[in-house]
Design a protein around this motif. Structure first.
Motif, PDB file in Angstrom:
ATOM      1  N   ARG A 223      -2.354  20.902 -26.671  1.00 22.67           N
ATOM      2  CA  ARG A 223      -1.048  21.557 -26.629  1.00 22.67           C
ATOM      3  C   ARG A 223      -0.560  22.024 -28.011  1.00 22.67           C
ATOM      4  O   ARG A 223       0.365  22.821 -28.106  1.00 22.67           O
ATOM      5  N   LEU A 224      -1.179  21.483 -29.065  1.00 22.60           N
ATOM      6  CA  LEU A 224      -0.788  21.866 -30.422  1.00 22.60           C
ATOM      7  C   LEU A 224      -1.679  23.024 -30.869  1.00 22.60           C
ATOM      8  O   LEU A 224      -2.870  22.846 -31.142  1.00 22.60           O
ATOM      9  N   LYS A 225      -1.073  24.223 -30.917  1.00 16.40           N
ATOM     10  CA  LYS A 225      -1.811  25.420 -31.288  1.00 16.40           C
ATOM     11  C   LYS A 225      -1.060  26.165 -32.398  1.00 16.40           C
ATOM     12  O   LYS A 225       0.089  25.867 -32.710  1.00 16.40           O
ATOM     13  N   HIS A 226      -1.730  27.171 -32.936  1.00 12.05           N
ATOM     14  CA  HIS A 226      -1.174  27.951 -34.037  1.00 12.05           C
ATOM     15  C   HIS A 226      -0.414  29.155 -33.472  1.00 12.05           C
ATOM     16  O   HIS A 226      -0.803  30.309 -33.655  1.00 12.05           O
ATOM     17  N   LYS A 227       0.712  28.862 -32.822  1.00 13.16           N
ATOM     18  CA  LYS A 227       1.488  29.923 -32.197  1.00 13.16           C
ATOM     19  C   LYS A 227       2.601  30.430 -33.116  1.00 13.16           C
ATOM     20  O   LYS A 227       2.889  31.619 -33.118  1.00 13.16           O
ATOM     21  N   GLU A 228       3.233  29.545 -33.819  1.00 11.80           N
ATOM     22  CA  GLU A 228       4.391  29.916 -34.608  1.00 11.80           C
ATOM     23  C   GLU A 228       4.066  29.882 -36.104  1.00 11.80           C
ATOM     24  O   GLU A 228       3.170  29.158 -36.544  1.00 11.80           O
ATOM     25  N   ARG A 229       4.830  30.681 -36.838  1.00 10.99           N
ATOM     26  CA  ARG A 229       4.721  30.640 -38.295  1.00 10.99           C
ATOM     27  C   ARG A 229       5.246  29.308 -38.806  1.00 10.99           C
ATOM     28  O   ARG A 229       6.266  28.795 -38.337  1.00 10.99           O
ATOM     29  N   GLY A 230       4.551  28.726 -39.788  1.00 15.25           N
ATOM     30  CA  GLY A 230       4.929  27.432 -40.325  1.00 15.25           C
ATOM     31  C   GLY A 230       4.195  26.276 -39.686  1.00 15.25           C
ATOM     32  O   GLY A 230       4.572  25.112 -39.907  1.00 15.25           O
ATOM     33  N   THR A 231       3.144  26.555 -38.929  1.00 15.76           N
ATOM     34  CA  THR A 231       2.330  25.478 -38.356  1.00 15.76           C
ATOM     35  C   THR A 231       1.482  24.840 -39.451  1.00 15.76           C
ATOM     36  O   THR A 231       0.834  25.540 -40.241  1.00 15.76           O
ATOM     37  N   VAL A 232       1.504  23.515 -39.521  1.00 17.36           N
ATOM     38  CA  VAL A 232       0.774  22.771 -40.548  1.00 17.36           C
ATOM     39  C   VAL A 232      -0.455  22.152 -39.899  1.00 17.36           C
ATOM     40  O   VAL A 232      -0.343  21.402 -38.914  1.00 17.36           O
ATOM     41  N   SER A 233      -1.647  22.485 -40.464  1.00 24.60           N
ATOM     42  CA  SER A 233      -2.911  22.000 -39.907  1.00 24.60           C
ATOM     43  C   SER A 233      -3.754  21.401 -41.013  1.00 24.60           C
ATOM     44  O   SER A 233      -3.705  21.841 -42.170  1.00 24.60           O
ATOM     45  N   MET A 234      -4.524  20.395 -40.631  1.00 22.69           N
ATOM     46  CA  MET A 234      -5.487  19.789 -41.553  1.00 22.69           C
ATOM     47  C   MET A 234      -6.782  20.588 -41.507  1.00 22.69           C
ATOM     48  O   MET A 234      -7.344  20.830 -40.435  1.00 22.69           O
ATOM     49  N   ALA A 235      -7.251  21.023 -42.675  1.00 17.55           N
ATOM     50  CA  ALA A 235      -8.467  21.826 -42.749  1.00 17.55           C
ATOM     51  C   ALA A 235      -9.668  20.945 -42.428  1.00 17.55           C
ATOM     52  O   ALA A 235      -9.823  19.848 -42.982  1.00 17.55           O
ATOM     53  N   VAL A 236     -10.533  21.419 -41.543  1.00 20.02           N
ATOM     54  CA  VAL A 236     -11.728  20.705 -41.151  1.00 20.02           C
ATOM     55  C   VAL A 236     -12.888  21.237 -41.989  1.00 20.02           C
ATOM     56  O   VAL A 236     -13.224  22.428 -41.923  1.00 20.02           O
TER      57      VAL A 236
ATOM     58  N   SER B  28     -23.496  13.212 -41.720  1.00 18.28           N
ATOM     59  CA  SER B  28     -23.982  13.802 -40.479  1.00 18.28           C
ATOM     60  C   SER B  28     -23.026  14.864 -39.941  1.00 18.28           C
ATOM     61  O   SER B  28     -23.455  15.824 -39.295  1.00 18.28           O
ATOM     62  N   LYS B  29     -21.731  14.688 -40.191  1.00 13.09           N
ATOM     63  CA  LYS B  29     -20.744  15.652 -39.711  1.00 13.09           C
ATOM     64  C   LYS B  29     -19.596  15.732 -40.697  1.00 13.09           C
ATOM     65  O   LYS B  29     -19.385  14.839 -41.508  1.00 13.09           O
ATOM     66  N   GLY B  30     -18.837  16.846 -40.606  1.00 18.31           N
ATOM     67  CA  GLY B  30     -17.693  17.024 -41.475  1.00 18.31           C
ATOM     68  C   GLY B  30     -16.465  16.374 -40.876  1.00 18.31           C
ATOM     69  O   GLY B  30     -16.529  15.529 -39.975  1.00 18.31           O
ATOM     70  N   GLY B  31     -15.326  16.771 -41.384  1.00 14.71           N
ATOM     71  CA  GLY B  31     -14.085  16.209 -40.878  1.00 14.71           C
ATOM     72  C   GLY B  31     -12.921  16.610 -41.758  1.00 14.71           C
ATOM     73  O   GLY B  31     -12.963  17.611 -42.484  1.00 14.71           O
ATOM     74  N   CYS B  32     -11.874  15.810 -41.712  1.00 17.13           N
ATOM     75  CA  CYS B  32     -10.639  16.081 -42.442  1.00 17.13           C
ATOM     76  C   CYS B  32     -10.563  15.182 -43.666  1.00 17.13           C
ATOM     77  O   CYS B  32     -10.895  13.985 -43.591  1.00 17.13           O
ATOM     78  N   GLY B  33     -10.118  15.755 -44.745  1.00 20.97           N
ATOM     79  CA  GLY B  33      -9.929  14.991 -45.971  1.00 20.97           C
ATOM     80  C   GLY B  33      -8.481  15.023 -46.417  1.00 20.97           C
ATOM     81  O   GLY B  33      -7.644  14.306 -45.872  1.00 20.97           O
ATOM     82  N   SER B  34      -8.190  15.862 -47.421  1.00 18.95           N
ATOM     83  CA  SER B  34      -6.819  15.975 -47.910  1.00 18.95           C
ATOM     84  C   SER B  34      -6.291  17.403 -47.850  1.00 18.95           C
ATOM     85  O   SER B  34      -5.086  17.615 -47.984  1.00 18.95           O
ATOM     86  N   GLN B  35      -7.154  18.377 -47.652  1.00 19.83           N
ATOM     87  CA  GLN B  35      -6.709  19.769 -47.657  1.00 19.83           C
ATOM     88  C   GLN B  35      -5.999  20.117 -46.341  1.00 19.83           C
ATOM     89  O   GLN B  35      -6.456  19.745 -45.259  1.00 19.83           O
ATOM     90  N   PHE B  36      -4.881  20.837 -46.473  1.00 15.95           N
ATOM     91  CA  PHE B  36      -4.145  21.320 -45.309  1.00 15.95           C
ATOM     92  C   PHE B  36      -3.619  22.713 -45.619  1.00 15.95           C
ATOM     93  O   PHE B  36      -3.606  23.149 -46.782  1.00 15.95           O
ATOM     94  N   PHE B  37      -3.181  23.415 -44.622  1.00 18.31           N
ATOM     95  CA  PHE B  37      -2.660  24.765 -44.805  1.00 18.31           C
ATOM     96  C   PHE B  37      -1.454  24.966 -43.904  1.00 18.31           C
ATOM     97  O   PHE B  37      -1.245  24.244 -42.917  1.00 18.31           O
ATOM     98  N   ILE B  38      -0.672  25.989 -44.251  1.00 19.18           N
ATOM     99  CA  ILE B  38       0.532  26.360 -43.502  1.00 19.18           C
ATOM    100  C   ILE B  38       0.365  27.815 -43.101  1.00 19.18           C
ATOM    101  O   ILE B  38       0.079  28.680 -43.950  1.00 19.18           O
ATOM    102  N   THR B  39       0.539  28.099 -41.824  1.00 20.28           N
ATOM    103  CA  THR B  39       0.380  29.471 -41.346  1.00 20.28           C
ATOM    104  C   THR B  39       1.580  30.316 -41.782  1.00 20.28           C
ATOM    105  O   THR B  39       2.720  29.841 -41.837  1.00 20.28           O
ATOM    106  N   LEU B  40       1.296  31.593 -42.069  1.00 18.87           N
ATOM    107  CA  LEU B  40       2.319  32.526 -42.553  1.00 18.87           C
ATOM    108  C   LEU B  40       2.619  33.621 -41.539  1.00 18.87           C
ATOM    109  O   LEU B  40       3.317  34.595 -41.866  1.00 18.87           O
TER     110      LEU B  40
END
Length: 442
Positions: free
Chosen positions: A89-102, A110-122
């Motif tokens: 249900r959490l999608k990038h629909k609105e401006r200002g959505t905060v997501s953790m970069a994968v 063996s696989k990647g994941g989330c660390g400390s980087q995040f971004f805000i949609t404009l």
């Protein structure tokens, strides 16, 4: 649960989805608590797309989770990333959505994941990011800050030409307990973690000074450049040298005025360290100006006010404070009458490290000159002077027999001339014999 980000463009308040993404929110809150995001730069800004931050190196390849950060401080090994929490249900629909970069799998994981980087949609409706990056919050205050962030000038890689940083992070509410081994620093970082050479966040490249201040600044820069050039050629001991405050410059003197006369006249104001009328190097004639050095600055100031436009030897003199630093290079001229001051390492009248000052050092040149001999480069193959002296004494003795040999050995022409002269002399003596005998017979 909210977090306040104080950035270069303004404040941003982020509301976190604690119930839907507990592990991601815990990682973000604990990194904020240990000042991990403080002074981090927005290293990737794409207009009408996103603004990425959270990498201390500002390269896009750094950053780690809070658990990896704690383990690195304790000298232990821990997974750098953790598994992302995707919520349908959490999608990038609105401006200002905060997501953790994968991030992809790196460092042999063996696989990647989330660390400390995040971004805000404009921008709104960025469906491209759904299912690829984990949403964990939304911006509830500071949309005007996002507008400013969206209009920044960037280079080809998306890095803003002028740094935009997170100045401070305030955790408004933290429902999670601290992980084992978490240590909060006592002081807030004051230096950026990355070595940025871009325009600083508090610097305005388009700011212009008033015309008078701009002209004064240009003159200062030109003076610094000239002083540096004079230091390189050896005319100044160092670029930021200042003229002495206890030395007076006296001009418009009578050519007949001597050093002793000037010293006698100015000595009533205080102790004089040196008094010298500058003369021509070749003729010795007075150049009609002099330098007078007092022991104290107060004495020089008093002489400056009292001796201005005074009549000495039918001449009105002019007195001013000296702007010359030639005295720091041992003497005013090549032949000072008062004697030169002690150079570095020597004992002179002024004493001190160089030129009578303890905190002054003689200018170092490529060729180190000695006080009583010729210059020497000081290289490995240079031969000292004492080695040359016995060679000269030995080379004098073999020259004598060579000169004698030269004297003995003459050219064949000279021999012929001498031989002819001897024959003539002999013929004359033979002719003279019969005449003598004839006179005797008579």
């Amino acid at each position: 649960m909210s977090v306040l980000l104080e950035t270069s463009f303004g404040d941003i308040v982020i509301d976190l989805e604690v119930e839907a993404c507990p592990k991601t929110c815990e990682n973000f809150l604990k990194l904020c608590k240990v000042y991990y995001y403080t002074l981090n730069a927005f290293f990737n800004v794409s207009k009408d797309f996103l603004a990425q931050v959270g990498d201390p190196t500002a390269t896009g390849t750094g950053g780690e989770s809070i658990w990896s950060f704690i383990a690195s401080q304790q000298g232990k090994q821990e997974q750098r990333y953790f598994s992302p929490e995707f919520v349908p249900r959490l999608k990038h629909k609105e401006r200002g959505t905060v997501s953790m970069a994968v991030a992809p799998a790196v460092d042999g994981q063996s696989k990647g994941g989330c660390g400390s980087q995040f971004f805000i949609t404009l921008a709104d409706d960025i469906d491209y990011l759904d299912g690829k990056h984990a949403v964990f919050g939304h911006v509830v205050e500071g949309l005007d800050t996002l507008d400013k962030l969206n209009d920044v000038f960037t280079d080809q890689e998306g890095r803003p030409l002028k740094d935009v940083r997170i100045r401070h992070v305030v955790v408004l509410d933290d429902p999670f307990a601290d992980p084992a081994g978490l240590v909060v620093p006592e002081t807030v970082p004051t230096r950026p973690p990355d070595n940025s050479t871009r325009i600083a966040e508090d610097e305005d490249p388009l700011a212009t000074l008033p015309e008078e201040e701009a002209e004064a600044e240009r003159r200062k820069q030109a003076a610094r450049a000239s002083a540096l050039t004079l230091e390189m050629v050896g005319d100044l001991p160092f670029a930021n040298v200042r003229p002495p405050e206890n030395v007076l410059f006296v001009c418009k003197l009578n050519p007949a005025t001597r050093d002793e006369d000037m010293e006698l006249i100015f000595s009533r104001f205080g102790t004089i360290m040196s008094c010298q009328v500058i003369r021509d190097k070749k003729t010795g004639d007075s150049l009609q100006y002099a330098f007078i050095e007092f022991d104290k600055r107060e004495d020089a100031e008093q002489a400056y006010f009292k001796m201005q436009n005074v009549l000495i030897d039918d001449r009105r003199i002019w007195v001013d404070f000296s702007q010359s630093v030639a005295r720091l290079n041992t003497s005013w001229s090549n032949e000072p009458t008062m004697g030169s001051r002690g150079v570095r390492g020597g004992k002179g009248r002024g004493g001190g490290g160089f030129g009578g000052l303890d905190n002054l050092e003689e200018t170092r040149r490529y060729r180190e000159s000695t006080a009583g001999g010729r210059g020497s480069y000081g290289l490995v193959f240079d031969v000292p002077d004492d080695r040359h002296q016995p060679r000269h004494s030995r080379s004098k003795s073999p020259r004598r027999p060579q000169e004698e040999r030269r004297r003995r050995s003459k050219s064949p022409r000279q021999r012929d001339r001498r031989g002819r002269g001897d024959d003539r002399h002999r013929s004359r003596s033979r002719d003279a014999r019969p005449r003598d005998q004839y006179d005797r017979r008579r």
